[in-house]
Design an enzyme around this catalytic site. Structure first.
Site, PDB file in Angstrom:
ATOM      1  N   ARG A  60      16.460  -1.182   3.478  1.00  0.00           N
ATOM      2  CA  ARG A  60      15.853  -2.537   2.549  1.00  0.00           C
ATOM      3  C   ARG A  60      15.331  -1.270   1.146  1.00  0.00           C
ATOM      4  NH1 ARG A  60      18.406  -5.876   5.290  1.00  0.00           N
ATOM      5  NH2 ARG A  60      16.727  -7.432   6.128  1.00  0.00           N
ATOM      6  N   GLU A  89      17.410  -6.933  -6.081  1.00  0.00           N
ATOM      7  CA  GLU A  89      19.153  -7.850  -5.247  1.00  0.00           C
ATOM      8  C   GLU A  89      19.481  -8.917  -6.078  1.00  0.00           C
ATOM      9  OE1 GLU A  89      19.898  -7.543  -1.119  1.00  0.00           O
ATOM     10  OE2 GLU A  89      19.338  -5.220  -1.826  1.00  0.00           O
ATOM     11  N   HIS A 128      24.808  -4.806  -1.013  1.00  0.00           N
ATOM     12  CA  HIS A 128      24.263  -4.909   0.148  1.00  0.00           C
ATOM     13  C   HIS A 128      25.390  -6.056   1.460  1.00  0.00           C
ATOM     14  CE1 HIS A 128      19.898  -6.081   1.943  1.00  0.00           C
ATOM     15  NE2 HIS A 128      21.199  -6.037   3.091  1.00  0.00           N
TER      16      HIS A 128
END
Ligand code: NAP
Length: 327
Positions: free
Chosen positions: A242, A271, A290
């Site tokens: 993360r 993000e 991601h």
């Protein structure tokens, strides 16, 4: 969107209906497809919200007390991810709401992506590809685009859980030596030939550091300026965990100062990272959006497991994969 008089579950409308087949086929619950944004959720009429017994959530959806309070009959939050840092689990538990996640089914896909990032960073693929396209490839150069040879190099796996282990196994096949940390005393499989060390030693010895811890208060900024300062100037950092596990300001400074050689990031904070963010321009750094679990087979399996968790929670049964409990 379809509604019935039955209790409802909210599902993100972005998910293909055939991934949600079990929910759509359920006789005891109706599926209410909704945009994955808070305005859409809170814009539902109270009458509808009172019928909602389950939420299928993506990792982009913060699930906090305010959201939970909007659904007084909620029984289950089913997160379509293994990580659940977007969900306030204590707030769910306090309301007797089960929380589910999707471990295991995404292990190989995410490990493949971590290995792809590792290989790309080790062999300068993003910069070399750009050089070729932009005319800087003038001739075969004996000293051009030299990278890290994996055989005999050392991989440091921070968090030897399911994904960390799968990455270590892949790296072993490339001839890398493996160091690792983890929280518990559980040993690594002997055939891995991996050595457990403290984090500081791992950072000092690894040629590539790959992060696989969940984001929790004790892992937030685990890789900070001090940690980066322990790494070799030639070392590479790979993050598929993360974004907030890394202090990005410190990372940028470390890259600019040549404290480490490169970073390959599948996850960032926030993000998406805005296009004007300086990390995109920082030498040695490259970022992908991601996509750790983004294979067709894995995303479908994640959705199917999330549906199984959702339906179990709606029916008051134990979830196939529960984060909290017993409830
Ligand atoms: P997992 O099997 O639970 O593994 C997590 C590992 O981290 C465990 O080995 C755990 O140690 C270790 N750990 C926890 N806290 C630690 C600490 N403070 N220091 C050192 N080690 C620590 O989970 P997983 O399935 O491998 O997934 C790991 C994470 O990857 C997820 O939480 C998620 O955030 C991320 N992820 C990202 C993507 C993506 O698309 N990029 C996809 C899937 C997952 P013990 O084993 O000793 O408990």
């Amino acid at each position: 969107m379809r509604t019935t008089a039955a209790p409802l579950v909210l599902v993100p409308e972005v998910l293909p209906p055939d991934w949600l087949a079990s929910v759509h086929a359920a006789a005891d619950v109706g599926a209410f497809e909704l945009r994955d944004d808070l305005d859409a959720v809170l814009g539902l009429e109270l009458e509808t919200r009172r019928r909602v017994v389950g939420l299928l959530t993506l990792l982009t959806r913060p699930v906090d007390a305010a959201l939970l309070d909007a659904f007084p009959e909620l029984r289950v939050v089913s997160n379509m991810a293994v990580g659940f840092d977007n969900v306030d689990v204590p707030a769910c538990t306090a309301r007797s709401i089960r929380v589910g996640n999707t471990p295991g089914v995404l292990t190989d896909a995410t490990a493949d992506l971590a290995m792809a990032l590792l290989l790309s960073a080790a062999r300068n693929l993003p910069a070399a590809s750009l050089d070729a396209r932009e005319g800087r490839w003038q001739t075969w150069s004996p000293t051009g685009w030299l990278g890290l040879e994996l055989r005999g190099a050392t991989l440091g796996v921070v968090g030897l859980g399911k994904i960390g282990l799968a990455v270590a196994q892949r790296a072993r096949a490339f001839g890398m030596d493996i160091l690792y940390t983890r929280r518990s005393d559980a040993p690594a499989p002997p055939e891995l030939g991996a050595t457990r060390v403290e984090l500081d030693a791992l950072l000092a010895r690894a040629d590539v550091v790959s992060l696989h811890v969940p984001l929790r208060p004790d892992t937030r900024h685990l890789i900070d300026a001090a940690a980066l300062g322990r790494m070799k100037p030639s070392a590479l950092l790979v993050n598929t965990a993360r974004g907030d596990v890394v202090d990005q300001v410190a990372l940028q400074a470390a890259l600019e100062a040549g404290q480490i050689a490169g970073a390959a990031l599948d996850v960032t904070s926030p993000e998406p990272l805005p296009p004007e963010h300086p990390l995109y321009q920082t030498p040695g750094c490259f970022i992908v959006p991601h996509i750790g679990s983004a294979t067709r087979a894995t995303r479908r399996r994640m959705a199917e497991l999330a549906c199984a968790n959702l339906l179990a929670g709606v029916r008051g049964e134990a979830l196939p994969h529960a984060v909290n409990g017993p409830i």
